[in-house]
Scaffold this active site. Structure first.
Site, short mmCIF file in Angstrom:
data_model
loop_
_atom_site.label_atom_id
_atom_site.label_comp_id
_atom_site.label_asym_id
_atom_site.label_seq_id
_atom_site.Cartn_x
_atom_site.Cartn_y
_atom_site.Cartn_z
NE ARG A 18 -4.03 1.83 0.62
CZ ARG A 18 -4.97 2.48 -0.31
NH1 ARG A 18 -4.66 2.26 -1.53
NH2 ARG A 18 -5.99 3.02 0.34
CB THR A 36 -9.22 -1.00 -7.63
OG1 THR A 36 -9.38 0.12 -6.69
CG2 THR A 36 -8.18 -2.25 -7.01
CB THR A 67 -6.17 0.82 -6.50
OG1 THR A 67 -6.87 1.80 -7.02
CG2 THR A 67 -5.54 1.32 -5.18
CG ASP A 81 -8.37 5.85 -0.30
OD1 ASP A 81 -9.28 6.25 -0.67
OD2 ASP A 81 -7.79 4.73 -0.80
CB SER A 99 -12.42 -1.08 0.43
OG SER A 99 -11.96 -0.04 -0.89
N GLY A 136 -13.58 -1.74 -7.77
CA GLY A 136 -14.86 -0.91 -7.39
C GLY A 136 -14.98 0.01 -6.55
N GLY A 137 -13.87 0.39 -5.85
CA GLY A 137 -13.98 1.66 -4.68
C GLY A 137 -14.78 1.20 -3.58
#
Length: 565
Positions: A98, A374, A392, A416, A446, A466-467
């Site tokens: 991340r 993503t 993403t 985010d 997520s 899909g956020g």
């Protein structure tokens, strides 16, 4: 005679063409391996690696880099993500790559003088860029579990960028929109143009020489090819010129982390997913625990009772995740053991009223993270090693900025983080402490790469972009396969809903929920909002009777496909 031979050639080749492309967005079988991604060219790159003796990690690395070329909307080297790996011996591990907040980031980075969020600043400005993690994550996974040489895995992406590939209609539709952007979005305005300055037309070859050069440095120097040297220097120079805050020090200090997976269960199945800073695994396991308490044999799929129960499970899981979750390196007391237990689910389940909707209020929390663009892919090899990988850029094409000398797009993941401490409202802004901005902190995600196992081997490999919908689309697809015994393609295409606590509404896929069900749900107190589509799932299931892997790509993917052998 020559003309006749040409006609015969095309006529005879037509069935082969149809056979190949019938596997795009359809169920595909393979005994020795499978790759399912958002671009069939990238899936083929992964399969070629498996055929050369590479394992699932090798194929994943090659596929990920290929997607950075063929699926720039979300495939990336300018973003970050997660890997869930189940090895052939049944052991499971994960990799966290991340993005991180830069060293100069502060909690008030996106606030005005009065402490209010500056609208759009955390997604649409150069300060919205987090320190990218993709290259570091792929390299660490290779160092730990790869088998083929690193250069061999990056080279296919270099070839795709350097030699080009045919522009698809899906990319072309985006290219027309991006070419109309103003000069602030420097790289995107010219991203899809040829050397003459024209937008590349469908069927024409699209080449990306700057990206090919960057990928070549990564090929030759591994991790340091991105985080040190000329790439790092150009990133810092670009940031300084545009008012960004990422420096060479940020890049040099970045590292990916191997973490323990989250483990849950549903009846006879074991569920492995990503732990924080992803919130996906926690919410998925909590919701599966809730559904295990219901007597689903008496609840018809897609009925009013089913939709109500699923929505209420979602509502509770998302409130819990937003209140408690963040980067574990900054929040050492995350209550993961509590949130994922059967006992906790029982407490939550006991407060579900099957006759009416619960109410969401700002005394609790609830927000999803990650933009809608993503991408996810699933891989399995002949030995049973399996990879579920989601990464993403946040929004579609990230912040839509980047150096033309490097050829890739930066993420806008700083959005985010919770932007204002203590401010939580019904529009979805959250102010809980675990996910406030801090230097070198990873923002909550997520993304939900997941592997379900049965009898010690991978049974389902699944994930989605899909956020705000990622966790819920994965959750419902897993439930469809495990509880309703759906084929993987049917489970992916089945009707999905989404509830995220705030806004207090059920989003449902247009035309897939009957008018009677909609009316009944509204009478129960639910607010409904139709959307065109939820998620773009890429999945692989295992059929123990046939001893074969079955792959399916969501029909919502314009260029996706499953490739097996």
């Amino acid at each position: 005679m020559k003309k006749l031979n040409v006609v015969l050639f095309h006529f005879l080749c037509l069935p082969i063409f149809i056979l190949f492309y019938s596997n795009v967005n359809a169920q595909t079988y393979g005994k020795n391996g499978m790759v399912v991604s958002d671009n069939v060219l990238a899936s083929k790159v992964g399969i070629d690696v498996l055929k050369k003796g590479g394992n699932a990690i090798d194929a994943s690395i090659a596929t990920a880099f290929a997607l950075a070329v063929t699926h720039p909307e979300a495939g990336n080297i300018g973003g970050g993500g997660f890997i869930v790996l189940m090895k052939s011996d049944g052991n499971v591990t994960t990799f966290d790559f991340r993005e991180k907040a830069p060293l100069k980031a502060t909690p008030d980075l996106f606030q005005d003088a009065d402490g209010n969020l500056i609208e759009g600043s955390n997604h649409e400005t150069i300060k919205a860029v987090g320190v990218p993690g993709t290259v570091a994550g792929l390299y660490l996974a290779h160092q730990k579990y790869g088998s083929l040489p690193w250069p061999d895995l990056v080279q296919p992406a270099v070839d795709l960028a350097e030699n080009g590939f045919p522009m698809t209609w899906g990319l072309y539709q985006v290219a027309l929109r991006m070419s109309e952007l103003d000069d602030a979005y420097d790289i995107m305005k010219n991203y899809f143009r040829n050397t003459e300055g024209s937008v590349v037309q469908p069927g024409e070859t699209w080449k990306q020489p700057a990206l090919a050069k960057t990928l070549s440095l990564i090929r030759d120097k591994g991790h340091d090819g991105f985080y040190k040297g000329e790439v790092a220097e150009e990133i810092e120079a670009y940031m300084k010129a545009k008012g960004g805050i990422i420096t060479k020090e940020d890049l040099a200090k970045y590292s990916a982390i191997e973490r323990k997976p989250l483990k849950g269960s549903y009846k006879d199945f074991e569920i492995y997913s990503m732990a924080p800073p992803s919130s996906g695994g926690v919410a998925l396991i909590e919701m599966m625990n809730l559904m295990e308490l219901a007597d689903l044999k008496k609840i018809e799929f897609n009925s009013t009772t089913y939709v109500h129960l699923v929505a209420e499970a979602m509502r509770r899981a998302f409130a819990d995740r937003a209140e408690h979750l963040g980067d574990p390196d900054f929040n050492p007391e995350l209550p993961l053991d509590m949130l994922t237990t059967k006992e906790f689910a029982k407490m939550r389940f006991d407060h579900i009223d099957m006759s009416k909707a619960s109410l969401s209020d700002t005394s609790r929390y609830g927000q999803l993270y990650d933009g809608s663009s993503t991408t996810h892919f699933s891989v399995v090899d002949k030995d049973g090693n399996a990879v579920s990988l989601t990464y993403t850029l946040e929004h579609s094409y990230g912040v839509k900025m980047g150096s033309s000398k490097l050829g890739f797009i930066f993420n806008n993941e700083m959005g985010d983080f919770n932007p204002v401490a203590g401010v939580t409202n019904s529009r979805g802004q959250i102010g809980s402490n675990p996910n406030l901005i801090a230097p070198e902190k990873r923002m909550l995600s997520s993304m939900t790469p997941t592997i379900v196992a049965k009898d010690g081997r991978p049974f389902l490999i699944i994930g989605s972009p899909g956020g705000r919908t990622i966790i819920n689309t994965v959750f419902q697809t897993v439930l469809n396969v495990l509880e309703y015994d759906m084929r993987i393609d049917k489970a992916i295409e089945a009707m999905k809903i989404h509830h995220q606590w705030f806004p207090d509404e059920i989003r449902y896929e247009r035309h897939l929920l009957s008018p009677d069900t909609r009316d009944a749900l509204e009478l129960m107190g639910h607010k409904l909002r139709p959307v065109n589509n939820l998620g773009v799932l890429m999945g692989i299931s295992y059929d123990p009777k046939l001893g074969v892997y079955i792959g399916a790509s969501d029909s919502a993917s314009k260029d996706g496909g499953a490739v097996g052998y």
